[in-house]
Structure formats: structure tokens, C-alpha cells
Scaffold this motif. Structure first.
Motif, PDB file in Angstrom:
ATOM      1  N   ILE A 141       0.864  -1.171   0.000  1.00 47.75           N
ATOM      2  CA  ILE A 141       0.000   0.000   0.000  1.00 47.75           C
ATOM      3  C   ILE A 141       0.905   1.227   0.000  1.00 47.75           C
ATOM      4  CG2 ILE A 141      -1.849   1.256   1.163  1.00 47.75           C
ATOM      5  CD1 ILE A 141      -2.665  -1.515   0.144  1.00 47.75           C
ATOM      6  N   LEU A 142       0.705   2.116  -0.979  1.00 51.99           N
ATOM      7  CA  LEU A 142       1.514   3.315  -1.108  1.00 51.99           C
ATOM      8  C   LEU A 142       0.696   4.546  -0.756  1.00 51.99           C
ATOM      9  CD1 LEU A 142       3.146   2.594  -4.606  1.00 51.99           C
ATOM     10  CD2 LEU A 142       3.844   1.704  -2.374  1.00 51.99           C
ATOM     11  N   ASP A 143       1.353   5.549  -0.174  1.00 61.88           N
ATOM     12  CA  ASP A 143       0.661   6.805   0.087  1.00 61.88           C
ATOM     13  C   ASP A 143       0.738   7.706  -1.134  1.00 61.88           C
ATOM     14  OD1 ASP A 143       3.210   7.909   0.041  1.00 61.88           O
ATOM     15  OD2 ASP A 143       3.323   8.257   2.198  1.00 61.88           O
ATOM     16  N   LEU A 144       0.251   8.937  -1.003  1.00 67.12           N
ATOM     17  CA  LEU A 144       0.196   9.852  -2.134  1.00 67.12           C
ATOM     18  C   LEU A 144       1.572  10.146  -2.709  1.00 67.12           C
ATOM     19  CD1 LEU A 144      -1.472  11.769  -3.933  1.00 67.12           C
ATOM     20  CD2 LEU A 144      -1.253  13.510  -2.155  1.00 67.12           C
ATOM     21  N   CYS A 152       5.871   3.357   0.599  1.00 65.64           N
ATOM     22  CA  CYS A 152       5.185   2.159   1.077  1.00 65.64           C
ATOM     23  C   CYS A 152       4.848   2.314   2.556  1.00 65.64           C
ATOM     24  CB  CYS A 152       6.053   0.928   0.851  1.00 65.64           C
ATOM     25  SG  CYS A 152       5.303  -0.605   1.426  1.00 65.64           S
ATOM     26  N   VAL A 153       3.570   2.168   2.902  1.00 66.63           N
ATOM     27  CA  VAL A 153       3.138   2.301   4.302  1.00 66.63           C
ATOM     28  C   VAL A 153       2.711   0.960   4.906  1.00 66.63           C
ATOM     29  CG1 VAL A 153       2.491   4.717   4.084  1.00 66.63           C
ATOM     30  CG2 VAL A 153       0.810   2.959   3.536  1.00 66.63           C
ATOM     31  N   GLY A 177      -9.163   5.136   6.033  1.00 66.62           N
ATOM     32  CA  GLY A 177      -8.783   6.371   5.362  1.00 66.62           C
ATOM     33  C   GLY A 177      -9.937   7.348   5.334  1.00 66.62           C
ATOM     34  N   GLU A 227      -8.995  10.898   0.578  1.00 67.25           N
ATOM     35  CA  GLU A 227      -7.607  10.454   0.695  1.00 67.25           C
ATOM     36  C   GLU A 227      -7.234   9.532  -0.463  1.00 67.25           C
ATOM     37  OE1 GLU A 227      -4.761   8.221   4.023  1.00 67.25           O
ATOM     38  OE2 GLU A 227      -6.791   8.876   4.543  1.00 67.25           O
ATOM     39  N   HIS A 228      -5.988   9.650  -0.919  1.00 64.35           N
ATOM     40  CA  HIS A 228      -5.495   8.846  -2.036  1.00 64.35           C
ATOM     41  C   HIS A 228      -4.574   7.743  -1.523  1.00 64.35           C
ATOM     42  CE1 HIS A 228      -5.999  12.388  -5.122  1.00 64.35           C
ATOM     43  NE2 HIS A 228      -7.108  12.091  -4.470  1.00 64.35           N
ATOM     44  N   PHE A 229      -4.605   6.605  -2.192  1.00 66.39           N
ATOM     45  CA  PHE A 229      -3.649   5.530  -1.927  1.00 66.39           C
ATOM     46  C   PHE A 229      -3.493   4.706  -3.190  1.00 66.39           C
ATOM     47  CE2 PHE A 229      -7.686   3.437  -1.180  1.00 66.39           C
ATOM     48  CZ  PHE A 229      -7.496   2.139  -1.617  1.00 66.39           C
ATOM     49  N   SER A 230      -2.437   3.930  -3.244  1.00 66.80           N
ATOM     50  CA  SER A 230      -2.197   3.051  -4.386  1.00 66.80           C
ATOM     51  C   SER A 230      -1.896   1.645  -3.895  1.00 66.80           C
ATOM     52  CB  SER A 230      -1.021   3.551  -5.238  1.00 66.80           C
ATOM     53  OG  SER A 230      -1.311   4.803  -5.821  1.00 66.80           O
ATOM     54  N   SER A 244      -4.320   2.912  -8.582  1.00 62.71           N
ATOM     55  CA  SER A 244      -4.426   4.061  -7.703  1.00 62.71           C
ATOM     56  C   SER A 244      -5.879   4.414  -7.430  1.00 62.71           C
ATOM     57  CB  SER A 244      -3.716   5.268  -8.350  1.00 62.71           C
ATOM     58  OG  SER A 244      -2.355   4.978  -8.577  1.00 62.71           O
TER      59      SER A 244
END
Length: 316
Positions: A267-270, A274-275, A293, A297-300, A313
Motif C-alpha cells: 500500500i503506497l501513500d500519495l 510504502c506504508v 482512510g 484520501e489517495h492511496f495506491s 491508484s
């Protein structure tokens, strides 16, 4: 204040506030040796920070590890966080020295290294040069590139970052629209993609106290002569008016029992960092990550298998 030659360096005065802070942090350390290390690291980072701000490069000093008292205590780090780009290591060098020491803990997760010569009085400093990567504890100053290369490099990294962010924004999947039945055709109901057993296990992960929606998508990961297809499942559950619970799962396709070995789910943040992450072993039937979230909010989601990877995304 600076000098422009074929090999660009930069000399200047270390600010009184930086010297005062360095002295304060030095006194907080357990031994004189550790105190001197922290003093020099603080002076080096502060001087690079001032220089980059003068050159209109955005920094985030307080986000740097070297500003963390715990990191100062247990590690030898002199990093400066560059906004939206990464951490630049600022290694101090005393006058007359010909080598830079780069401790093992500073040899990874850095976008580059700057050597900072600190005067014996702690009042002046000089940026000696820059290098992108190191693979040894001892680096000869003669190996450094001109400081001009640092500015060019940071500009390139920032441009690349903005390009990636633009691409992500243009391909964002607005998953809260799924509740209004606004769904791209590539995202199918999970019954069409998973076996009955997988669907049953999949549904047990959901919070049945609230309404939820799940959709799945076939993801192809190509490796040289082979191709692996898995099912990405995303589930959205409203927690309250402003927050959503999100479950991201990976399943094998119908007819397959296990996922490919060493498949990574991230899981990636904006910013693309990598979080959260999970990885399959030899007999995983699925892997999943769960988080909350806020609306907007955005995540990928990034899948990695060997040298193959893909990113989806989302905007909550």
C-alpha cells in the motif's frame, strides 16, 4: 558567499542558531565522543538546509531522522528530508581530511550524499561535492562530483516525482462511487472471479455491521516467458461520515489453489512511499491488508512479482 568554478563548491557562515542548537544537542549525549558526532551532524545538516533553501529547494528539517532524539542516541545519521523527493545524507568532514565516513545505517534509503567540511571553530562550512550512491564506509573526497550536479539531480527527481503523481491522478479510481453503482467494467463482482470457497473466506473478513461493497479485478504479472494472473479485491466499508475501512486482498484465479510465491502486496501513500506490505510464501491462498482512510484520501496498491510490477491508484 559562494564560488563558481569548473568544480562548484559553496562556502559560508554557519548561523548562530544552528551552532547554538548543535551545542545544546551535544551536551545531551552520554559521552563526549557521541556529543561531538551529534554536533557535527547537526551543523552539517543545518548548513545544507540553509543552502538548499537559498537555492529554492524545499526541505523539511523536522522530518529528518537526525532531528529525532532517539535516532541521535542510537545511530550516526545526518539526513535532510527534501520535500516530495527523499532524504539527502549530509556527512561532516573536518578541515584537512581527505575522506568522508558514511556509516552503514546511512548507506541505504538516501537519494544522495553531500560532504560538508566544518571549520575547527564550528563557525564556517563548505560544501565539497556530491555523489548519488555509496557502497563503502570510507569515501574519498576526490570521488565527489561538482555541487552543480546535486542541483541538477534534485530537479530531475522532482520532475520525475511530479510526472508520476500526475499519472496517478489521471488514473485514479474513485471507489466511493461504487456505492452509487459507478464502476468501471474492469472491476467485476467477486463471484465472477473467485471460487466459492475463496468467496466464503473473503466475506468473513468484512464488517457485517455496516453496508459494504467489494469488487475484483484480474491483474497480469509478466515475467520473461511466463505470465501470472491474480485477482485483486478491494472492499470498502463506511466507518462514519468522513472515514472508510478498506480491505485489499489478493487471491488466485479460479482453478488455482495458491498464489505465486514471493508475490508482494504494498500500500503506497500519495507520495509513493510504502506504508504497509505483505508477501506470499509457498502455500498462501490469499494475502490481505486492512486500513482506514478519510474521504478524499489517495492511496495506491502495488503488486510486485520478481521484476514485474503493477500499480492501481484510488481515491476514497
Amino acid at each position: 558567499m559562494g564560488n563558481q568554478t569548473a568544480f562548484l563548491t559553496f562556502s559560508g557562515i554557519i548561523s548562530p542558531s544552528a551552532r547554538q542548537l548543535a551545542e545544546q544537542l551535544c551536551r545531551q549525549q552520554a559521552t563526549p565522543k557521541k556529543g561531538e558526532q551529534v554536533r557535527l551532524n547537526t551543523l552539517a545538516v543545518s548548513f545544507v538546509n540553509s543552502y538548499l533553501q537559498y537555492m529554492s529547494v524545499e526541505t523539511d528539517l523536522e522530518a529528518s531522522d537526525c532531528w529525532n532524539p532517539v535516532q541521535q542516541l542510537f545511530m550516526d545519521v545526518a539526513d535532510l528530508s527534501i520535500k516530495n523527493i527523499g532524504s539527502l545524507e549530509c556527512r561532516p568532514v573536518l578541515e584537512g581530511e581527505e575522506f568522508v565516513y558514511v556509516p552503514p545505517e546511512a548507506q541505504s534509503n538516501r537519494i544522495g550524499y553531500v560532504a560538508v567540511q566544518i571549520s575547527k571553530s564550528y563557525r564556517e562550512a563548505k560544501l565539497l561535492g556530491f555523489i548519488k550512491e555509496v557502497s563503502t564506509d570510507i569515501l574519498a573526497i576526490s570521488q565527489l562530483s561538482s555541487l552543480e550536479k546535486l542541483l541538477e539531480y534534485l530537479t530531475q527527481l522532482n520532475t520525475a516525482k511530479l510526472t508520476v503523481q500526475s499519472q496517478i491522478s489521471n488514473s485514479l479510481i474513485q471507489i466511493t462511487q461504487w456505492f452509487d453503482n459507478i464502476i468501471d467494467n474492469s472491476w467485476q463482482e467477486i463471484e465472477a472471479l473467485l471460487s466459492t470457497q475463496a468467496i466464503y473466506a473473503d466475506s468473513s473478513l468484512r464488517n457485517t455491521k455496516h453496508a459494504f461493497i467489494s469488487r475484483g479485478k484480474l491483474i497480469e504479472l509478466r515475467q520473461q516467458k511466463t505470465e501470472q494472473t491474480v485477482v485483486l479485491v478491494v472492499t470498502l466499508t463506511p466507518e462514519n461520515e468522513s472515514e472508510m475501512d478498506v480491505i485489499v486482498e489478493i487471491h488466485p484465479t479460479k482453478g488455482e489453489i495458491y498464489l505465486p510465491q514471493n508475490l508482494q502486496l504494498k500500500i503506497l501513500d500519495l507520495e509513493g512511499a510504502c506504508v504497509m506490505e505483505a508477501q506470499t510464501r509457498s502455500t498462501n491462498k490469499n494475502i490481505q491488508l486492512q486500513f482506514s482512510g478519510e474521504i478524499g484520501e489517495h492511496f495506491s496498491v502495488k503488486l510486485v512479482l520478481g521484476d514485474s510490477s503493477t500499480i492501481e491508484s484510488f481515491a476514497i
